[in-house]
Design a protein around this motif. Structure first.
Motif, PDB file in Angstrom:
ATOM      1  N   ARG A  52      82.067 138.189   6.186  1.00 52.10           N
ATOM      2  CA  ARG A  52      81.616 138.911   7.378  1.00 52.10           C
ATOM      3  C   ARG A  52      81.025 137.967   8.426  1.00 52.10           C
ATOM      4  NH1 ARG A  52      78.111 144.043   5.758  1.00 52.10           N
ATOM      5  NH2 ARG A  52      78.347 144.328   8.020  1.00 52.10           N
ATOM      6  N   LEU A  53      80.409 136.884   7.994  1.00 51.33           N
ATOM      7  CA  LEU A  53      79.798 135.969   8.964  1.00 51.33           C
ATOM      8  C   LEU A  53      80.839 135.382   9.907  1.00 51.33           C
ATOM      9  CD1 LEU A  53      77.257 134.057   6.665  1.00 51.33           C
ATOM     10  CD2 LEU A  53      76.776 135.904   8.293  1.00 51.33           C
ATOM     11  N   VAL A  54      81.997 135.057   9.384  1.00 52.64           N
ATOM     12  CA  VAL A  54      83.073 134.546  10.228  1.00 52.64           C
ATOM     13  C   VAL A  54      83.695 135.674  11.026  1.00 52.64           C
ATOM     14  CG1 VAL A  54      85.358 133.487  10.208  1.00 52.64           C
ATOM     15  CG2 VAL A  54      83.558 132.582   8.736  1.00 52.64           C
TER      16      VAL A  54
ATOM     17  N   ILE B 173      83.855 125.875   8.927  1.00 50.52           N
ATOM     18  CA  ILE B 173      83.952 125.995   7.474  1.00 50.52           C
ATOM     19  C   ILE B 173      85.273 125.437   6.983  1.00 50.52           C
ATOM     20  CG2 ILE B 173      84.024 127.631   5.555  1.00 50.52           C
ATOM     21  CD1 ILE B 173      82.266 129.483   7.302  1.00 50.52           C
ATOM     22  N   ALA B 174      86.357 125.896   7.565  1.00 55.31           N
ATOM     23  CA  ALA B 174      87.686 125.494   7.099  1.00 55.31           C
ATOM     24  C   ALA B 174      87.932 124.000   7.318  1.00 55.31           C
ATOM     25  CB  ALA B 174      88.763 126.314   7.803  1.00 55.31           C
ATOM     26  N   GLY B 175      87.227 123.406   8.259  1.00 55.28           N
ATOM     27  CA  GLY B 175      87.424 121.977   8.504  1.00 55.28           C
ATOM     28  C   GLY B 175      86.821 121.094   7.441  1.00 55.28           C
ATOM     29  N   SER B 176      85.984 121.662   6.601  1.00 60.11           N
ATOM     30  CA  SER B 176      85.338 120.867   5.563  1.00 60.11           C
ATOM     31  C   SER B 176      86.265 120.688   4.365  1.00 60.11           C
ATOM     32  CB  SER B 176      84.044 121.546   5.094  1.00 60.11           C
ATOM     33  OG  SER B 176      83.523 120.891   3.958  1.00 60.11           O
ATOM     34  N   PRO B 177      86.416 119.471   3.849  1.00 56.77           N
ATOM     35  CA  PRO B 177      87.225 119.262   2.648  1.00 56.77           C
ATOM     36  C   PRO B 177      86.593 119.897   1.410  1.00 56.77           C
ATOM     37  CG  PRO B 177      86.093 117.233   3.246  1.00 56.77           C
ATOM     38  CD  PRO B 177      85.857 118.201   4.369  1.00 56.77           C
TER      39      PRO B 177
ATOM     40  N   GLU C 135      76.949 121.315   2.678  1.00 54.31           N
ATOM     41  CA  GLU C 135      76.380 120.011   3.011  1.00 54.31           C
ATOM     42  C   GLU C 135      76.881 119.507   4.361  1.00 54.31           C
ATOM     43  OE1 GLU C 135      76.828 117.120  -0.041  1.00 54.31           O
ATOM     44  OE2 GLU C 135      75.753 118.293  -1.547  1.00 54.31           O
ATOM     45  N   ALA C 136      77.860 120.198   4.936  1.00 52.89           N
ATOM     46  CA  ALA C 136      78.426 119.776   6.213  1.00 52.89           C
ATOM     47  C   ALA C 136      77.379 119.863   7.317  1.00 52.89           C
ATOM     48  CB  ALA C 136      79.636 120.637   6.560  1.00 52.89           C
ATOM     49  N   ARG C 137      77.226 118.787   8.066  1.00 48.08           N
ATOM     50  CA  ARG C 137      76.286 118.792   9.184  1.00 48.08           C
ATOM     51  C   ARG C 137      76.720 119.774  10.266  1.00 48.08           C
ATOM     52  NH1 ARG C 137      77.478 113.651   7.840  1.00 48.08           N
ATOM     53  NH2 ARG C 137      75.856 112.427   6.805  1.00 48.08           N
ATOM     54  N   ALA C 138      77.995 120.115  10.260  1.00 47.10           N
ATOM     55  CA  ALA C 138      78.496 121.048  11.278  1.00 47.10           C
ATOM     56  C   ALA C 138      77.799 122.397  11.210  1.00 47.10           C
ATOM     57  CB  ALA C 138      80.012 121.244  11.092  1.00 47.10           C
ATOM     58  N   LEU C 139      77.252 122.763  10.048  1.00 47.82           N
ATOM     59  CA  LEU C 139      76.646 124.087   9.888  1.00 47.82           C
ATOM     60  C   LEU C 139      75.170 124.112  10.211  1.00 47.82           C
ATOM     61  CD1 LEU C 139      78.370 125.206   6.549  1.00 47.82           C
ATOM     62  CD2 LEU C 139      79.091 125.632   8.894  1.00 47.82           C
TER      63      LEU C 139
END
Length: 842
Positions: free
Chosen positions: A137-139, A149-153, A345-349
């Motif tokens: 739901r957040l997306v 989110i999807a860009g993270s490996p 852990e992604a800094r993007a978030l």
């Protein structure tokens, strides 16, 4: 009225004492360290000395310089003897662990604020994960950009829609925090993949609480054992049976933090397993053991998510278990943390978390993080580019900046014109791979360097464990200290040393905290436990390497001894030549017969180039023992470490070489005594002893062939008695010079002699008979068949008729037995035989 007045006087007195202590502390710091500035942690936001440091240095300042150095030396010695190590990224060898001798002190009120922020953040991230891999739901509602989110490996599509067995995505969470100049704690990064450092924090506590035991007790520092107990119990509670089997999944001994994996496994009572130790059967995960497959209920993973299953994730991975994700779908195993949790852990978030906290928790974040702008959004990208000289550029998903060699952040202000333009172009073209972060000056803490206090910036990692009663926070944490005085957050990528963290309380702390359960809740058990095939293999080879090193050392001692075969006679020279040929055959020395005896002895003892030298063999044993850290006692590990260090230390002179050989033989005897007296008589001890007995039988047979040949004289027979340590026994029995038949009997056939081949074979038969049978046909299996045949031959042989060719055949049979044991109990690869009967000692 009188009581009230007395109480007020007491309060005033305590306040006066505290002010006086703070004044003495501040003066002591300035006088003792002679620093132009004081570590930030010493002073509160108001500029006054913090009370916790005043208490500490009131006691520390009373110690004499010699006493301080003695205590710190004791801490360093403990780390060295315990073999505490780590590897930095790119290292090919372990580094010794470096600890700061002064702890980081945090007062109780400050700690409670920190705990509240960590608890809130852990719960927030748990809910975010539940939505990302659940309803989404957040997306869907625009609270999180799909690309972030999807860009993270670390975002794993195969686990989307898979509810976590046990009900939790995050079992263990950690946050890296630092204190800003305003005294507030700031989050620098989240650790949701497989947070490391808890085991090292435990080791730091053990070391410093011993070195500064009186200070530790007086500061009322809470123990960390209740945290680990709560974490262990929470993992047990998530399994679907009452007495689950839990394993720590490690990448192996070449992992950067393998020591920690072994420490946690040993401390928590878990099995340490690698991917090759595990197999999928009947929608469950099983451990390959010497008794067959044994079900595993919970995996505490130290392997990155993408490497867990080569069938559905990274096909090139050799660290995981084929079929693991499918078992997870079918609720067949609990994995902590859930695969895919590393996406957070992604800094993007980071920049989206404040809004997510308001949405999911209904409250503001209690602890801020570094201001972060994800360049995947136009407004944030333009903000970063407009302030490029004021921010640090980081990769949005991985450590380092795409397109730049640095493992850490990039400061545009430090780039030349071409690199700066290249960075701008990269952010403009593919902004989703970059974030801009505010450059924050971190607080500094005291470090003891060359008898002085030096301020160094630090980062604190705080751990939270999910329990049925909520999040439990480890009282303390894992502190990393930079090796440079630059106190910007960007300089803290690799801490040069670690520090213990003391949460200081005014109240007495419980001293009985332990991982041992209450006595009224324990069900008495006498079981052997589970021995993975890989661990059995390593124990077997540990025994063989140590016994092989002992045989080489005995040859070295025999050749170099003043009473050895160097007396100038023809017989002596021939005996010396036989020893040299054996050392050449074993790879202990190069193939030459013109070196002086002293040079040959030194080469066989300490050559790093010769695979069969005593040094090389002990190092091989040390490498094997590294994979068994969770199964070896600290004393056993210390003995192995001391042997390796002794042989690696260059010695000169025949006497020094022989002394090193003698001392190493004594240490080998110490290890054998530890194994004999301290190890439980389970399969692990049996395989260690099987390795020793097999190698000793092979070496004794080879010694006998070499020195008790048909025409052997007194010199050669005397050397054999020395090599098999039977001089006293022989002379007390026969009162004669060495004679061929009695010497052969003592070395090969005498079942009462613990050095004889017959004794080794009899012991091997006893061990093999106690091991589990893997087939249901009831027939004797190959290892036991070979051992029984050899025992029968040795029991019926006569010393007078024992020929060299018989000894050679016996040696080949022993080598065949060693190979049969390996093939039978240490199966590897997809073609490994499966047991039909899963009973017996495991």
């Amino acid at each position: 009225m009188a009581e009230g007045a007395a109480e007020e006087d007491d309060k005033a007195g305590r306040a006066q004492d505290q002010r006086e202590g703070q004044r003495r502390f501040a003066q002591w710091v300035r006088d003792y360290s002679r620093l132009p500035d004081i570590p930030d942690e010493f002073l509160g936001p108001d500029g006054a000395p913090r009370a916790v440091w005043s208490r500490f240095f009131d006691a520390f300042g009373a110690l004499a310089p010699d006493e301080i150095e003695r205590r710190f030396g004791m801490a360093d010695r403990h780390l060295r003897e315990a073999g505490v190590t780590y590897r930095a990224p790119g290292d090919s060898a372990d580094r010794p662990w470096s600890i700061s001798h002064l702890p980081l002190l945090i007062d109780e009120a400050d700690w409670q604020q920190l705990c509240a922020g960590i608890t809130q953040r852990a719960e927030l991230l748990e809910r975010v994960l539940r939505d990302i891999y659940g309803e989404g739901r957040l997306v869907a509602e625009g609270a999180l950009p799909a690309a972030a989110i999807a860009g993270s490996p670390e975002y794993l599509r195969p686990v989307c829609g898979v509810p976590p067995p046990g009900g939790r995505y995050l079992s263990l969470y950690a946050a890296d925090v630092g204190r800003g100049p305003d005294g507030r704690w700031w989050v620098l990064g989240d650790r949701t993949q497989a947070p490391s450092g808890a085991g090292y924090a435990l080791e730091n506590r053990l070391v410093l609480s011993r070195a500064l035991s009186d200070l530790y007790k007086s500061m009322n520092v809470p123990r960390v054992a209740p945290f680990f107990e709560a974490f262990r119990d929470s993992l047990r509670a998530r399994a679907d049976r009452d007495e689950p089997r839990i394993g720590v999944l490690t990448p192996g001994s070449f992992s950067e933090t393998y020591f920690e994996h072994a420490t946690l496994a040993r401390y928590l009572g878990f099995l340490l397993v690698e991917g090759d130790d595990l197999a999928v059967s009947d929608n469950r995960i099983h451990i390959r053991t010497v008794a067959g497959l044994k079900r595993l209920d919970v995996l505490l993973r130290r392997v990155d998510s993408n490497s867990l299953d080569p069938l559905e994730l990274d096909a090139s991975s050799h660290l995981g278990v084929p079929g693991l994700i499918d078992v997870l779908r079918k609720d067949g195993v609990v994995i902590a943390n859930m695969p895919g949790s590393g996406v957070l852990e992604a800094r993007a978030l980071l920049g989206f978390l404040p809004a997510l906290s308001r949405r999911l928790l209904g409250e503001e974040l209690k602890m801020p993080h570094i201001a972060t702008w994800w360049c995947g959004q136009r407004a944030a990208r333009e903000e970063v580019l407009s302030r490029l000289d004021e921010v640090a550029i980081e990769g949005a998903y991985r450590r380092g900046v795409p397109g730049f060699d640095s493992n850490g952040p990039v400061l545009a202000s430090e780039l030349d014109a071409s690199d700066r333009q290249r960075l701008v172009d990269a952010i403009t073209t593919r902004g989703m791979d970059y974030v801009g972060q505010e450059v924050v000056r971190l607080s500094t803490m005291p470090v003891w360097e060359q008898g002085q206090i030096t301020p160094r910036p630090f980062v604190l990692r705080v751990f939270a464990a999910a329990t049925p009663d909520g999040w439990a926070i480890m009282p303390g944490g894992f502190c990393r200290i930079a090796d440079q005085p630059d106190a910007r957050a960007v300089s803290m990528g690799d801490g040069a040393r670690a520090a213990d963290v003391w949460v200081v309380s005014d109240k007495q702390v419980a001293t009985a905290a332990t991982l041992l359960p209450a006595t009224d809740k324990v069900r008495i058990r006498r079981i052997a436990g589970v021995l993975p095939s890989r661990a059995a293999d390593n124990l077997f080879w540990l025994g063989r390497y140590l016994e092989r090193a002992e045989a080489t050392l005995r040859l070295v001692r025999a050749l170099g001894s003043p009473s050895g075969p160097n007396k100038g006679t023809a017989a002596s020279l021939q005996s010396a030549e036989r020893i040299q040929r054996l050392l050449v055959a074993w790879g202990a020395i190069s193939q030459t017969s013109r070196k002086a005896a002293g040079r040959i002895v030194a080469e066989a003892l300490q050559s790093e180039a010769r695979f069969g030298s005593a040094l090389s063999l002990v190092r091989a044993a040390q490498r094997t023992a590294t994979s068994l850290r969770e199964r070896l006692s600290p004393d056993a590990w210390q003995v192995i470490t001391e042997m390796a260090e002794r042989l690696a230390y260059e010695v000169e002179g025949d006497d020094s070489v022989l002394s090193a050989a003698e001392l190493t033989l004594q240490e080998l005897a110490s290890f054998a005594g530890l194994a004999q007296e301290n190890m439980n008589r389970a399969a692990g001890w049996r395989f260690l002893d099987i390795g020793r007995r097999t190698e000793r039988a092979i070496n004794t047979t080879r010694f006998t062939r070499q020195f008790a040949y048909d025409e052997a004289g007194d010199e050669d027979l005397d050397i054999l008695l020395t090599l098999v340590d039977c001089q006293i026994t022989y002379r007390s029995r026969y009162l004669l010079a060495p004679i061929l038949a009695p010497v052969r009997d003592l070395a090969v056939l005498d079942g009462y002699n613990p050095r004889s081949v017959a004794f080794q074979v009899t012991t091997l038969n006893e061990h093999i008979a106690a091991l589990p049978s893997l087939k249901e046909h009831g027939l004797i299996e190959k290892p036991q068949r070979l051992a029984v045949a050899m025992q029968a031959m040795l029991a019926t042989a006569e010393a007078e008729r024992l020929e060299v060719k018989t000894l050679f055949a016996l040696e080949q049979d022993l080598l065949s037995l060693a190979e049969a044991i390996g093939q039978h109990y240490f199966p590897h690869g997809p073609n490994a035989s499966r047991p039909e009967k899963l009973t017996g000692l495991a």
